[in-house]
Motif scaffolding. Structure first.
Motif, PDB file in Angstrom:
ATOM      1  N   MET A   1     -53.040  18.585 -41.909  1.00  0.00           N
ATOM      2  CA  MET A   1     -54.517  18.187 -42.114  1.00  0.00           C
ATOM      3  C   MET A   1     -54.914  17.832 -43.593  1.00  0.00           C
ATOM      4  SD  MET A   1     -58.014  20.131 -41.330  1.00  0.00           S
ATOM      5  CE  MET A   1     -57.894  19.951 -39.412  1.00  0.00           C
ATOM      6  N   ASN A   2     -55.502  16.751 -43.785  1.00  0.00           N
ATOM      7  CA  ASN A   2     -55.812  16.420 -45.062  1.00  0.00           C
ATOM      8  C   ASN A   2     -57.180  17.256 -45.553  1.00  0.00           C
ATOM      9  OD1 ASN A   2     -53.990  14.110 -45.544  1.00  0.00           O
ATOM     10  ND2 ASN A   2     -55.296  13.109 -43.628  1.00  0.00           N
ATOM     11  N   ARG A   3     -56.955  17.364 -46.872  1.00  0.00           N
ATOM     12  CA  ARG A   3     -58.043  18.403 -47.500  1.00  0.00           C
ATOM     13  C   ARG A   3     -59.210  17.453 -47.488  1.00  0.00           C
ATOM     14  NH1 ARG A   3     -58.068  22.535 -50.839  1.00  0.00           N
ATOM     15  NH2 ARG A   3     -55.719  22.479 -50.961  1.00  0.00           N
ATOM     16  N   ILE A   4     -60.353  18.126 -46.870  1.00  0.00           N
ATOM     17  CA  ILE A   4     -61.586  17.392 -46.890  1.00  0.00           C
ATOM     18  C   ILE A   4     -62.343  17.220 -48.312  1.00  0.00           C
ATOM     19  CG2 ILE A   4     -63.814  17.402 -45.820  1.00  0.00           C
ATOM     20  CD1 ILE A   4     -62.493  18.801 -43.355  1.00  0.00           C
ATOM     21  N   ARG A   5     -62.852  16.287 -48.634  1.00  0.00           N
ATOM     22  CA  ARG A   5     -63.673  15.969 -49.980  1.00  0.00           C
ATOM     23  C   ARG A   5     -64.884  16.646 -49.843  1.00  0.00           C
ATOM     24  NH1 ARG A   5     -62.220  10.009 -52.267  1.00  0.00           N
ATOM     25  NH2 ARG A   5     -60.091  10.074 -52.000  1.00  0.00           N
ATOM     26  N   SER A   6     -65.226  17.161 -50.874  1.00  0.00           N
ATOM     27  CA  SER A   6     -66.410  17.902 -51.061  1.00  0.00           C
ATOM     28  C   SER A   6     -67.665  17.149 -50.478  1.00  0.00           C
ATOM     29  CB  SER A   6     -66.740  18.213 -52.553  1.00  0.00           C
ATOM     30  OG  SER A   6     -68.146  18.521 -52.903  1.00  0.00           O
ATOM     31  N   LEU A   7     -68.465  17.863 -49.549  1.00  0.00           N
ATOM     32  CA  LEU A   7     -69.696  17.170 -49.032  1.00  0.00           C
ATOM     33  C   LEU A   7     -70.951  16.977 -49.800  1.00  0.00           C
ATOM     34  CD1 LEU A   7     -69.900  19.415 -45.489  1.00  0.00           C
ATOM     35  CD2 LEU A   7     -68.523  16.983 -46.113  1.00  0.00           C
ATOM     36  N   ALA A  68     -63.102   1.009 -26.450  1.00  0.00           N
ATOM     37  CA  ALA A  68     -63.874   1.560 -27.838  1.00  0.00           C
ATOM     38  C   ALA A  68     -63.035   1.390 -28.914  1.00  0.00           C
ATOM     39  CB  ALA A  68     -64.431   2.766 -27.534  1.00  0.00           C
ATOM     40  N   LEU A  69     -63.536   1.462 -29.875  1.00  0.00           N
ATOM     41  CA  LEU A  69     -62.863   1.483 -31.490  1.00  0.00           C
ATOM     42  C   LEU A  69     -62.597   3.116 -31.582  1.00  0.00           C
ATOM     43  CD1 LEU A  69     -61.815   0.457 -34.013  1.00  0.00           C
ATOM     44  CD2 LEU A  69     -64.182   1.157 -35.087  1.00  0.00           C
ATOM     45  N   LYS A  70     -61.418   3.321 -31.904  1.00  0.00           N
ATOM     46  CA  LYS A  70     -60.910   4.626 -32.462  1.00  0.00           C
ATOM     47  C   LYS A  70     -60.337   4.305 -33.936  1.00  0.00           C
ATOM     48  CE  LYS A  70     -57.794   8.527 -31.999  1.00  0.00           C
ATOM     49  NZ  LYS A  70     -56.662   9.213 -31.229  1.00  0.00           N
ATOM     50  N   ALA A  71     -60.741   5.018 -34.923  1.00  0.00           N
ATOM     51  CA  ALA A  71     -60.331   4.628 -36.214  1.00  0.00           C
ATOM     52  C   ALA A  71     -60.208   6.039 -36.992  1.00  0.00           C
ATOM     53  CB  ALA A  71     -61.467   3.747 -37.196  1.00  0.00           C
ATOM     54  N   THR A  72     -59.164   6.235 -37.616  1.00  0.00           N
ATOM     55  CA  THR A  72     -58.621   7.518 -38.159  1.00  0.00           C
ATOM     56  C   THR A  72     -58.444   7.330 -39.609  1.00  0.00           C
ATOM     57  OG1 THR A  72     -57.393   7.920 -36.031  1.00  0.00           O
ATOM     58  CG2 THR A  72     -56.823   9.316 -38.044  1.00  0.00           C
ATOM     59  N   PRO A  73     -59.432   8.341 -40.312  1.00  0.00           N
ATOM     60  CA  PRO A  73     -59.319   8.287 -41.787  1.00  0.00           C
ATOM     61  C   PRO A  73     -58.118   9.138 -42.248  1.00  0.00           C
ATOM     62  CG  PRO A  73     -61.469   8.982 -40.768  1.00  0.00           C
ATOM     63  CD  PRO A  73     -60.601   8.709 -39.801  1.00  0.00           C
ATOM     64  N   SER A  74     -57.894   8.877 -43.545  1.00  0.00           N
ATOM     65  CA  SER A  74     -56.867   9.916 -44.309  1.00  0.00           C
ATOM     66  C   SER A  74     -57.359  10.422 -45.474  1.00  0.00           C
ATOM     67  CB  SER A  74     -55.795   8.796 -44.356  1.00  0.00           C
ATOM     68  OG  SER A  74     -55.790   7.799 -45.548  1.00  0.00           O
ATOM     69  N   GLY A  75     -56.511  10.982 -46.060  1.00  0.00           N
ATOM     70  CA  GLY A  75     -57.128  11.867 -47.466  1.00  0.00           C
ATOM     71  C   GLY A  75     -57.473  10.609 -48.589  1.00  0.00           C
ATOM     72  N   GLN A  76     -56.804   9.123 -48.345  1.00  0.00           N
ATOM     73  CA  GLN A  76     -57.210   8.520 -49.418  1.00  0.00           C
ATOM     74  C   GLN A  76     -58.000   7.028 -48.874  1.00  0.00           C
ATOM     75  OE1 GLN A  76     -56.668   8.915 -52.454  1.00  0.00           O
ATOM     76  NE2 GLN A  76     -55.935  11.020 -51.948  1.00  0.00           N
ATOM     77  N   ASP A  77     -58.342   7.212 -47.379  1.00  0.00           N
ATOM     78  CA  ASP A  77     -59.001   5.994 -46.623  1.00  0.00           C
ATOM     79  C   ASP A  77     -59.935   6.598 -45.816  1.00  0.00           C
ATOM     80  OD1 ASP A  77     -58.945   2.943 -45.933  1.00  0.00           O
ATOM     81  OD2 ASP A  77     -58.494   4.171 -44.022  1.00  0.00           O
ATOM     82  N   ASN A  78     -60.914   5.837 -45.613  1.00  0.00           N
ATOM     83  CA  ASN A  78     -62.181   6.301 -44.749  1.00  0.00           C
ATOM     84  C   ASN A  78     -62.342   5.433 -43.553  1.00  0.00           C
ATOM     85  OD1 ASN A  78     -63.297   3.736 -45.500  1.00  0.00           O
ATOM     86  ND2 ASN A  78     -64.929   4.511 -46.913  1.00  0.00           N
ATOM     87  N   HIS A 148     -67.451   3.146 -40.656  1.00  0.00           N
ATOM     88  CA  HIS A 148     -66.240   4.031 -41.363  1.00  0.00           C
ATOM     89  C   HIS A 148     -66.566   5.363 -41.158  1.00  0.00           C
ATOM     90  CE1 HIS A 148     -68.212   5.495 -45.089  1.00  0.00           C
ATOM     91  NE2 HIS A 148     -68.667   4.252 -45.320  1.00  0.00           N
ATOM     92  N   GLY A 149     -65.493   6.157 -41.148  1.00  0.00           N
ATOM     93  CA  GLY A 149     -65.592   7.604 -41.317  1.00  0.00           C
ATOM     94  C   GLY A 149     -65.554   8.256 -42.585  1.00  0.00           C
ATOM     95  N   TRP A 150     -65.078   9.409 -42.920  1.00  0.00           N
ATOM     96  CA  TRP A 150     -64.951  10.151 -44.192  1.00  0.00           C
ATOM     97  C   TRP A 150     -63.773  10.577 -44.525  1.00  0.00           C
ATOM     98  CZ3 TRP A 150     -67.841   8.828 -47.988  1.00  0.00           C
ATOM     99  CH2 TRP A 150     -67.839   9.465 -49.086  1.00  0.00           C
ATOM    100  N   TYR A 151     -63.219  10.574 -45.686  1.00  0.00           N
ATOM    101  CA  TYR A 151     -61.841  10.948 -46.008  1.00  0.00           C
ATOM    102  C   TYR A 151     -61.415  12.463 -45.470  1.00  0.00           C
ATOM    103  CZ  TYR A 151     -63.123   7.285 -49.156  1.00  0.00           C
ATOM    104  OH  TYR A 151     -63.409   6.243 -50.018  1.00  0.00           O
TER     105      TYR A 151
END
Length: 564
Positions: A1-7, A68-78, A148-151
């Motif tokens: 799991m990627n580290r979630i950036r600060s909310l 439907a659309l499924k989009a998967t963020p990563s640690g460097q991409d939203n 878009h989602g979140w990192y």
């Protein structure tokens, strides 16, 4: 799991960079058109561009139609998915879409005036509508719209993307045609007053009409199945289904018949809002030997451990260890199950365990599991099954097996799971995917917070066993990953003898329950919101609990039952 950036960073970015607007539902004028293309993703990703290859289309979950659309963020991409639409200068447009997931954004750039965005901060697991409006500049003829989602967050889903406003001359998707007849209509799981219906999805359908003996009785959206209720006992009914959309209603499916049962009460009592689960050992390993009748009344779900593999792949059997349990007979066992059910308890059969060798990896073995599990439910009176396969599972075929069993057993089926911590670290893991695939029929996932070592929490930090933080931060992954709070339970050993590692005192369990449900008694990790609907807790095992004087159930049971 990627580290979630600060909310806090997230909030600041939203407020300062995107100009967060309120969720606004603009009203389209009669002459307005949808200038977005392929907004239902029925043609894959045509007209869409997703950053870093993050997007794909899926057949489930969908809001309407078949994709439907499924989009998967990563640690460097939203996971930004966008298209450019042709607009009319100096005009107002309503931008909207349906989404699932946490921190899902909808927005428009290049408007020529003020660019806009809106977002959903919480992931409930249900479809939510995002909507906002924008006005084009005096010379603006094209605008880029996006989601878009979140990192580092889990994948998000989007469907029914639209940009309603004056026609800019760039063309629109053609209007819908009347959908065809649904195929695969099947009836199963009859009770004295209800019948389960399932059917195949129809392309372009906005929903489905259900007919009983020629009369429309229900309209269903967002699903390809329903339960028809209010029926008479011992009566045969004919059912058919049609699909509809904005163009009208299509033809009915071929009819199927089903006969309700003879009456009486539902043989399976409902699981309470907050439930305590305990595994009962069908063997003697030094813990207190129990009969089902000996299990503490604190337990709402009793999981009989374990089913046995057979020579047929996927098929299971149950062999009561009469000798090891002091002469406990099958007749006494069945009578004790019936008595527990009469007292409002659910007794289910657990499939798997540490040494379980049951494998479901094709349609034949999936059908074999469903058929044999249902036969055992009928023979012994089990209310359902528990999936505790600690050596992995195939999400596609386990889903098929559980849906088949649900169709046979009806709405009273109790379905639980007991994955290991590693199995629920990400929604991409097969166990997690299976849980989400059967979310509509799933009772609870009681993850095993033991024998696992250190694991990542939903905040991206590493937590070790033995603390409130380990329980709450790992539960947060499931709660934010798509499971409903009512489908999440905390699984712990009843004593130090119940597991190799991971035992915590009942006080720690109760503090974790308070933290998740009420926001109190947390450790260093505190979830961003509370989950008062949390199902409860589980232990291995009722036998080890009894060996320790029922200290675990006497402490944790009242706490679970007193949750809000």
């Amino acid at each position: 799991m990627n580290r979630i950036r600060s909310l806090s960073l997230l909030s600041a970015a939203v407020l300062t960079a995107t100009g967060l607007t309120a969720l606004a539902a603009g009203t389209a004028r009669a002459a307005d058109v949808n200038v977005a293309r392929n907004g239902g993703y029925e043609n894959g990703l045509a007209n869409w561009t997703c950053s870093a290859g993050s997007g794909t289309t899926v057949s489930s979950p969908v809001h309407t139609g078949t994709a439907a659309l499924k989009a998967t963020p990563s640690g460097q991409d939203n996971a930004r998915c966008a298209q450019t639409v042709t607009v009319k200068p100096g005009s107002t447009y309503t931008l909207s879409t349906w989404v699932q997931g946490s921190y899902v954004y909808l927005g428009a750039t290049g408007t020529g005036t003020s660019d806009v965005s809106t977002w959903t901060p919480g992931g409930t697991g249900a479809w939510q509508k995002l909507s906002t409006t924008f006005t084009t500049g005096a010379n603006t003829t094209q605008v880029t719209v996006y989601t878009h989602g979140w990192y580092g967050q889990p994948a998000y889903f989007a469907d029914e993307f639209s940009v309603f406003g004056p026609d800019g001359g760039g063309g629109t998707d053609p209007g819908p045609s009347v959908p065809g007849a649904p195929g695969g209509l099947a009836a199963g799981g009859p009770t004295a007053s209800s019948v389960n219906l399932t059917w195949n999805a129809v392309a372009g359908a906005a929903g489905y009409h259900v007919y009983q003996d020629g009369q429309r009785v229900k309209t269903v959206t967002g699903a390809t199945g329903t339960t028809v209720t209010g029926l008479a006992a011992s009566t045969t009914y004919s059912f058919a289904v049609s699909a509809y959309n904005a163009a009208g209603e299509g033809p009915k499916s071929p009819a199927v018949s089903a006969t309700t049962t003879s009456g009486g009460t539902n043989p399976n009592p409902s699981v309470p809002k907050h439930a305590l689960t305990g595994y009962w050992q069908n063997f003697n390993n030094g813990a207190t030997v129990q009969r089902i009748s000996d299990v503490s009344a604190q337990y709402d779900i009793i999981a009989v451990s374990f089913a046995d593999a057979t020579a047929t792949p996927g098929a299971i059997a149950f062999n009561l260890d009469s000798a090891g349990l002091g002469g406990y007979t099958a007749a006494q066992f069945k009578a004790d199950i019936a008595a527990k059910k009469a007292a409002g308890k659910s007794v289910i059969l657990s499939v798997g365990g540490e040494k379980g060798t049951i494998t479901v990896n094709d349609s034949a073995s999936a059908n074999a599991l469903a058929d044999s599990a249902y036969a055992l439910m009928q023979e012994y009176g089990f209310s359902g099954i528990d999936i505790d396969l600690e050596n992995g599972l195939n999400a596609t075929y386990m889903t098929q097996a559980l849906r088949s069993l649900s169709q046979k057993a009806g709405p009273g089926l109790v379905l639980t799971m007991a994955p290991q911590t590693i199995d629920m670290q990400s929604t991409s893991n097969a166990y997690f995917r299976t849980a989400l695939n059967v979310k509509d029929i799933l009772t609870v996932v009681n993850m095993q917070y033991y024998n696992s070592g250190a694991m990542l929490g939903c905040d991206g930090k590493v937590y070790s066993q033995g603390s409130v933080d380990f329980l709450t931060a790992l539960a947060c992954i499931q709660l934010e990953g798509g499971l409903d709070a009512s489908q999440v339970g905390l699984g712990l050993p009843a004593s130090t003898s119940g597991a190799g590692s991971g035992y915590v005192s009942p006080t720690v369990v109760n503090n974790a329950l308070d933290c998740l449900a009420r926001g109190t008694n947390c450790g260093s990790f505190k979830p961003s919101k509370t989950y008062p609907g949390l199902r409860g807790a589980m232990t291995w095992s009722t036998n080890w609990d009894a060996k320790a004087g029922s200290a675990w159930s006497n402490a944790v049971g009242p706490k679970v039952h007193a949750l809000p």
